[in-house]
Design a protein around this motif. Structure first.
Motif, PDB file in Angstrom:
ATOM      1  N   PHE A 111       0.945  -0.976   0.009  1.00  0.00           N
ATOM      2  CA  PHE A 111       0.093   0.065  -0.025  1.00  0.00           C
ATOM      3  C   PHE A 111       1.107   1.251   0.160  1.00  0.00           C
ATOM      4  O   PHE A 111       1.949   1.265   0.729  1.00  0.00           O
ATOM      5  CB  PHE A 111      -0.813   0.089   1.215  1.00  0.00           C
ATOM      6  N   PHE A 113       0.798   5.447   0.560  1.00  0.00           N
ATOM      7  CA  PHE A 113      -0.341   6.491   1.371  1.00  0.00           C
ATOM      8  C   PHE A 113       0.494   7.764   0.523  1.00  0.00           C
ATOM      9  O   PHE A 113       1.174   8.257   0.841  1.00  0.00           O
ATOM     10  CB  PHE A 113      -0.282   6.622   2.673  1.00  0.00           C
ATOM     11  N   ASP A 114      -0.451   8.192  -0.737  1.00  0.00           N
ATOM     12  CA  ASP A 114      -0.006   9.247  -1.319  1.00  0.00           C
ATOM     13  C   ASP A 114       0.304  10.615  -0.688  1.00  0.00           C
ATOM     14  O   ASP A 114       1.307  10.994  -0.962  1.00  0.00           O
ATOM     15  CB  ASP A 114      -1.213   9.541  -2.497  1.00  0.00           C
ATOM     16  N   GLN A 115      -0.399  10.973   0.336  1.00  0.00           N
ATOM     17  CA  GLN A 115      -0.258  12.165   1.123  1.00  0.00           C
ATOM     18  C   GLN A 115       1.052  12.090   1.996  1.00  0.00           C
ATOM     19  O   GLN A 115       1.743  13.314   2.006  1.00  0.00           O
ATOM     20  CB  GLN A 115      -1.589  12.755   1.940  1.00  0.00           C
ATOM     21  N   VAL A 147       1.485  -1.955  -6.511  1.00  0.00           N
ATOM     22  CA  VAL A 147       1.398  -0.910  -5.626  1.00  0.00           C
ATOM     23  C   VAL A 147      -0.014  -0.376  -5.568  1.00  0.00           C
ATOM     24  O   VAL A 147      -0.711  -0.151  -6.739  1.00  0.00           O
ATOM     25  CB  VAL A 147       2.134   0.368  -6.066  1.00  0.00           C
ATOM     26  N   VAL A 148      -0.702  -0.449  -4.520  1.00  0.00           N
ATOM     27  CA  VAL A 148      -1.872  -0.016  -4.146  1.00  0.00           C
ATOM     28  C   VAL A 148      -2.149   1.203  -3.589  1.00  0.00           C
ATOM     29  O   VAL A 148      -1.599   1.541  -2.612  1.00  0.00           O
ATOM     30  CB  VAL A 148      -2.962  -1.134  -3.374  1.00  0.00           C
ATOM     31  N   ARG A 149      -2.448   2.118  -4.355  1.00  0.00           N
ATOM     32  CA  ARG A 149      -2.145   3.604  -3.944  1.00  0.00           C
ATOM     33  C   ARG A 149      -3.593   3.895  -3.111  1.00  0.00           C
ATOM     34  O   ARG A 149      -4.453   3.583  -3.742  1.00  0.00           O
ATOM     35  CB  ARG A 149      -1.859   4.498  -4.983  1.00  0.00           C
ATOM     36  N   VAL A 150      -3.603   4.507  -1.987  1.00  0.00           N
ATOM     37  CA  VAL A 150      -4.593   4.795  -1.282  1.00  0.00           C
ATOM     38  C   VAL A 150      -4.756   6.296  -0.844  1.00  0.00           C
ATOM     39  O   VAL A 150      -3.386   6.918  -0.887  1.00  0.00           O
ATOM     40  CB  VAL A 150      -4.841   3.917   0.039  1.00  0.00           C
ATOM     41  N   ARG A 151      -5.830   6.863  -0.378  1.00  0.00           N
ATOM     42  CA  ARG A 151      -5.684   8.066  -0.040  1.00  0.00           C
ATOM     43  C   ARG A 151      -6.987   8.283   0.978  1.00  0.00           C
ATOM     44  O   ARG A 151      -7.774   7.505   0.937  1.00  0.00           O
ATOM     45  CB  ARG A 151      -5.996   9.145  -1.173  1.00  0.00           C
ATOM     46  N   PRO A 152      -6.934   9.279   1.718  1.00  0.00           N
ATOM     47  CA  PRO A 152      -8.064   9.375   2.722  1.00  0.00           C
ATOM     48  C   PRO A 152      -9.621   9.314   2.017  1.00  0.00           C
ATOM     49  O   PRO A 152      -9.570   9.999   0.912  1.00  0.00           O
ATOM     50  CB  PRO A 152      -7.923  10.673   3.376  1.00  0.00           C
ATOM     51  N   GLN A 153     -10.392   8.707   2.556  1.00  0.00           N
ATOM     52  CA  GLN A 153     -11.937   8.586   1.892  1.00  0.00           C
ATOM     53  C   GLN A 153     -12.159   9.910   1.640  1.00  0.00           C
ATOM     54  O   GLN A 153     -12.314  10.924   2.316  1.00  0.00           O
ATOM     55  CB  GLN A 153     -12.692   7.777   2.740  1.00  0.00           C
ATOM     56  N   GLY A 154     -12.779  10.193   0.332  1.00  0.00           N
ATOM     57  CA  GLY A 154     -13.295  11.410  -0.151  1.00  0.00           C
ATOM     58  C   GLY A 154     -12.334  12.572  -0.398  1.00  0.00           C
ATOM     59  O   GLY A 154     -12.506  13.607  -0.072  1.00  0.00           O
ATOM     60  N   ALA A 155     -11.179  12.132  -1.018  1.00  0.00           N
ATOM     61  CA  ALA A 155     -10.303  13.158  -1.336  1.00  0.00           C
ATOM     62  C   ALA A 155     -10.105  13.398  -2.676  1.00  0.00           C
ATOM     63  O   ALA A 155      -9.153  12.717  -3.270  1.00  0.00           O
ATOM     64  CB  ALA A 155      -8.884  12.867  -0.537  1.00  0.00           C
TER      65      ALA A 155
END
Lengths: 155, 155
Positions: A111, A113-115, A147-155
């Motif tokens: 995973f 975390f982009d931010q 690579v699973v890119r994730v971001r905070p929900q609703g961003a």
DNA sequence: TGTCAAGTTTAGAATTACTATAATCTGATG
DNA sequence: CATCAGATTATAGTAATTCTAAACTTGACA
């Protein structure tokens, strides 16, 4: 034989959780054909005795400083690449502009975390890549990275 | 209305393969809220009229030079990022140290040729990622990238 | 069509992550 | 314990990218 100038801790005859922690690392370095120098031993300790870690050269350098281990940044870079070539570390590309190394050598993915720029392991058996195409002519697959890119929900 | 100082070619009333190529690009830029400047139009033409492409800022800049389009490298960087933000380009991370952009926005993955640094598309339906784990708490998946690294056989 | 504010472009300086260099040091071996 | 290949280091160098501040365009409106 084997008295190192590493700050007083973990006298090897007294360690509980891990029998002879130094010689384990020693063996790893020797096995990789790397001279067990003060710096390499110290960095290896930092890298491999902290569980699974994802770090950049700068991070490891900072780690070393706070552990009172004097190593130049150049040596940190050299060491990371040597350990990588020796199969002790994995290199992860998720972010142009910084290179991460992963102490977890088992088959797994990540995973990202982009931010925050942080990484987390995904156990190998939780991702399944089915139906890979054949490698182009004359080529062989050296690695498959997911690579699973994730971001905070609703961003 | 609409006379651009782009080197004499493709007079729009004469184009055969693609009706009104300029206004297509114009609309794309307008739709993305980007003012259709000389530079953006020219770069968009280079990017989107050459089929699926993988390129870096330096490559596009070189392309522009040979097409006699005067654009600064800074503008190329700006434009690539704007197009990316606007959803016209995809950013691919396979190599720390250079950033690639992909004009193919469809769902697909990549082969990466380690020695040459080249990229090739793998159609979306030729890779199947089964069994993705749930995203961590409070996170949502923004993208799943699969990179198949290949090297010459027996390297 | 002239004017102007806002948006763009640009050359060049700055930054960042990393690599090369050359001098110095160290640890394995005799 | 002397030797020296290999290791470490400070420092300079490089490549990709971003920043900056000034100059230029654009589109809107008078």
């Amino acid at each position: 034989m084997m008295k190192m100038h590493i700050p007083h801790d973990t006298p090897s005859h007294d360690a509980r959780q891990d029998a002879r922690p130094f010689s384990q690392i020693l063996d790893r370095l020797r096995g990789a054909g790397l001279r067990p120098t003060r710096q390499r031993m110290a960095l290896a300790k930092l890298l491999f005795e902290g569980g699974d870690r994802h770090l950049t050269a700068e991070m490891l350098h900072a780690d070393a400083q706070s552990a009172n281990v004097r190593v130049s940044l150049a040596t940190v870079y050299n060491t990371l690449h040597q350990f990588h070539r020796a199969g002790l570390l994995r290199e992860i590309v998720v972010d142009s502009q910084r290179t991460y190394f992963d102490t977890n050598m088992s088959d797994h993915h990540h995973f990202y975390f982009d931010q925050s720029g942080e990484l987390a392991d995904i156990p190998g058996d939780q991702v399944e890549v089915a139906a890979l195409p054949a490698a182009p002519d004359g080529m062989e697959v050296s690695r498959v990275d997911v690579v699973v890119r994730v971001r905070p929900q609703g961003a």
